[in-house]
Design a protein around this motif. Structure first.
Motif, PDB file in Angstrom:
ATOM      1  N   UNK A 111      44.704  30.543  38.422  1.00 32.63           N
ATOM      2  CA  UNK A 111      46.320  31.127  36.992  1.00 32.63           C
ATOM      3  C   UNK A 111      45.540  29.950  35.764  1.00 32.63           C
ATOM      4  N   UNK A 112      45.449  31.472  34.563  1.00 33.13           N
ATOM      5  CA  UNK A 112      44.800  30.933  33.569  1.00 33.13           C
ATOM      6  C   UNK A 112      46.154  30.682  32.714  1.00 33.13           C
ATOM      7  N   UNK A 113      45.534  29.879  31.350  1.00 33.05           N
ATOM      8  CA  UNK A 113      45.699  28.854  30.743  1.00 33.05           C
ATOM      9  C   UNK A 113      46.088  29.636  29.324  1.00 33.05           C
ATOM     10  N   UNK A 114      45.474  31.083  29.087  1.00 30.45           N
ATOM     11  CA  UNK A 114      45.373  32.337  28.369  1.00 30.45           C
ATOM     12  C   UNK A 114      47.186  32.772  28.544  1.00 30.45           C
ATOM     13  N   UNK A 115      47.095  33.448  26.934  1.00 31.33           N
ATOM     14  CA  UNK A 115      48.321  33.851  26.761  1.00 31.33           C
ATOM     15  C   UNK A 115      48.359  35.357  27.778  1.00 31.33           C
ATOM     16  N   UNK A 116      46.833  35.696  26.952  1.00 25.27           N
ATOM     17  CA  UNK A 116      46.820  36.940  27.871  1.00 25.27           C
ATOM     18  C   UNK A 116      45.342  37.121  28.291  1.00 25.27           C
ATOM     19  N   UNK A 117      45.322  37.416  30.018  1.00 28.25           N
ATOM     20  CA  UNK A 117      43.999  37.581  30.432  1.00 28.25           C
ATOM     21  C   UNK A 117      43.158  38.684  30.951  1.00 28.25           C
ATOM     22  N   UNK A 118      41.858  39.172  30.146  1.00 28.90           N
ATOM     23  CA  UNK A 118      41.879  39.988  30.940  1.00 28.90           C
ATOM     24  C   UNK A 118      40.510  40.363  31.718  1.00 28.90           C
ATOM     25  N   UNK A 119      39.845  40.376  33.086  1.00 27.45           N
ATOM     26  CA  UNK A 119      38.816  40.579  33.251  1.00 27.45           C
ATOM     27  C   UNK A 119      38.764  41.722  33.806  1.00 27.45           C
ATOM     28  N   UNK A 120      37.353  42.170  33.502  1.00 28.93           N
ATOM     29  CA  UNK A 120      36.624  43.516  33.915  1.00 28.93           C
ATOM     30  C   UNK A 120      37.803  44.542  33.888  1.00 28.93           C
ATOM     31  N   UNK A 121      38.245  44.954  33.176  1.00 31.57           N
ATOM     32  CA  UNK A 121      39.095  46.050  32.573  1.00 31.57           C
ATOM     33  C   UNK A 121      38.129  47.408  32.745  1.00 31.57           C
ATOM     34  N   UNK A 122      38.564  49.039  33.321  1.00 32.72           N
ATOM     35  CA  UNK A 122      37.974  49.606  33.271  1.00 32.72           C
ATOM     36  C   UNK A 122      39.442  51.021  33.208  1.00 32.72           C
ATOM     37  N   UNK A 123      39.069  51.663  32.552  1.00 33.58           N
ATOM     38  CA  UNK A 123      40.473  53.122  32.047  1.00 33.58           C
ATOM     39  C   UNK A 123      39.321  53.465  31.812  1.00 33.58           C
ATOM     40  N   UNK A 124      39.643  54.786  33.384  1.00 37.52           N
ATOM     41  CA  UNK A 124      39.736  56.101  32.736  1.00 37.52           C
ATOM     42  C   UNK A 124      40.334  57.188  32.470  1.00 37.52           C
ATOM     43  N   UNK A 125      40.644  58.095  31.973  1.00 39.77           N
ATOM     44  CA  UNK A 125      42.053  59.037  32.201  1.00 39.77           C
ATOM     45  C   UNK A 125      41.665  60.222  32.863  1.00 39.77           C
ATOM     46  N   UNK A 145      45.739  50.853  35.004  1.00 35.55           N
ATOM     47  CA  UNK A 145      44.102  51.064  34.915  1.00 35.55           C
ATOM     48  C   UNK A 145      43.768  50.952  35.569  1.00 35.55           C
ATOM     49  N   UNK A 146      42.347  51.672  35.486  1.00 37.50           N
ATOM     50  CA  UNK A 146      41.218  52.114  36.436  1.00 37.50           C
ATOM     51  C   UNK A 146      40.450  50.760  37.899  1.00 37.50           C
ATOM     52  N   UNK A 147      40.751  50.029  37.229  1.00 39.45           N
ATOM     53  CA  UNK A 147      40.444  49.052  37.464  1.00 39.45           C
ATOM     54  C   UNK A 147      40.084  47.636  36.590  1.00 39.45           C
ATOM     55  N   UNK A 148      40.232  46.241  37.496  1.00 45.36           N
ATOM     56  CA  UNK A 148      39.863  44.898  36.559  1.00 45.36           C
ATOM     57  C   UNK A 148      41.418  44.201  36.867  1.00 45.36           C
ATOM     58  N   UNK A 149      41.792  42.945  36.354  1.00 44.43           N
ATOM     59  CA  UNK A 149      42.667  41.686  35.931  1.00 44.43           C
ATOM     60  C   UNK A 149      42.890  41.514  34.693  1.00 44.43           C
ATOM     61  N   UNK A 150      44.235  41.919  34.506  1.00 46.94           N
ATOM     62  CA  UNK A 150      45.187  41.493  33.960  1.00 46.94           C
ATOM     63  C   UNK A 150      46.597  40.086  33.586  1.00 46.94           C
TER      64      UNK A 150
END
Ligand code: ADP
Ligand code: MG
Length: 309
Positions: free
Chosen positions: A1-15, A58-63
């Protein structure tokens, strides 16, 4: 669990259709800050925000938002964030007060705990509480959306291009309110393509370009970097002693022993003064080329973007 307000890791998006909007985005947004996501039009800012909002898949990644993974704990993640989208969309047949009450109801907030009037007052729309939403100006609508994003008292408020269509005076009021919310402990994330706006408000700025995060730094460090410029100077013979001058931030001799790369601060001196300092040291210049740091390019792109207020 992240203590950041928002944590984005390896986020990919292809429309659908194949447009790649985000490539491997990593972003940690600390709690308690005003964080700027800066980038030119089409960079991927809204795509990122809309993924946080659950409006785009999202296409992949963790948020995760406030420690809640958006896939595993979507309800808690949603409760932790209020989002003011770039596009103004809402039912024009509602009155502002009624609209805020409705949204508070959707979040299951009991009547006694609702803050509809207080929120309208905060965004200077108290006198429009019972006007029709469609009669509001663009700036008023945006402020109403800010109030709407806050009905459930989220710890994180995200504003996507909040000043689009807002006139200068109201923009100042909006920023005052954003600062006040931040003082009260709300983490604020805003996107903009105006450097000055991010500069004025944000503790930290990430720059996104072509779907990639190119830098993520405290505002002060970023601005210091943006002031640095380098000039590469070649001389007619080997350098035996490195010249010194107060206008050089950094000086480096290349392996050819004839080329010096000098970094200077463009808010203090210009290239001409740097070259003059070298000549004053008795050196004979045969070639000069300037080097633009990558960041500088990004800044130039950004500041070249036409104003669309
Ligand atoms: P920004 O908010 O930084 O201006 P966006 O996230 O809106 O950028 O857009 C990033 C890229 O994705 C752009 O090239 C844009 O044209 C494209 N894009 C955005 N939304 C869609 C969509 N619904 N379908 C296809 N492409 C899209
Ligand atoms: Mg956008």
């Amino acid at each position: 669990m992240s203590d950041a307000a928002i944590s984005i890791q390896g986020l990919n998006k292809t429309y659908a259709g194949g447009k790649v909007a985000l490539t491997n985005v990593d972003l940690e947004i600390p709690r308690g800050q005003i964080f700027g996501l800066l980038g030119p039009n089409g960079a991927g800012k809204s795509t990122t925000i809309n993924i946080l909002a659950g409006l785009v898949n999202k296409s992949s990644g963790k948020v995760s938002i406030w420690g809640f993974d958006i896939d595993q704990h979507p309800r808690n993640a949603k409760r932790s964030i209020g989002i003011v989208p770039q596009e103004i969309v809402f039912d024009p047949f509602f009155e502002p007060y009624e609209m805020l009450e409705l949204y508070a109801g959707l979040y299951g907030i009991p009547k006694a705990e609702r803050r509809s009037m207080e929120l309208l007052r905060a965004v200077h729309l108290e006198d429009k509480a019972h006007a029709w939403a469609r009669s509001l100006s663009g700036g008023m609508k945006r402020r109403l959306l800010v109030a709407k994003a806050l009905v459930h008292n989220p710890p994180v408020l995200v504003l996507d291009e909040p000043t689009a269509g807002v006139d200068v005076e109201l923009r100042q009021q909006l920023w005052e309110y954003v600062r006040q919310l931040n003082d009260e402990g709300v983490t604020v994330v805003l996107t903009t393509h105006y450097l000055e706006e991010a500069e004025e408000l944000c503790d930290r700025i990430a720059i996104i370009n072509h779907g990639q995060v190119v830098t993520n730094l405290p505002t002060r460090e970023l601005l210091a970097m943006a002031q640095e410029k380098a000039v590469s100077v070649t001389f007619d013979r080997d350098i035996t002693a490195i010249p010194q001058a107060t206008c050089f931030e950094k000086i480096e001799l290349k392996p050819d022993n004839r080329t010096l790369v000098i970094t200077y601060s463009k808010d203090k001196v210009n290239a001409g003064e740097v070259l003059k300092a070298l000549q004053d040291a008795g050196l004979i210049i045969v070639d000069v080329s300037t080097q633009e740091p990558d960041l500088e390019d990004v800044f130039l792109n950004l500041t070249r973007a036409p104003a669309t207020v």
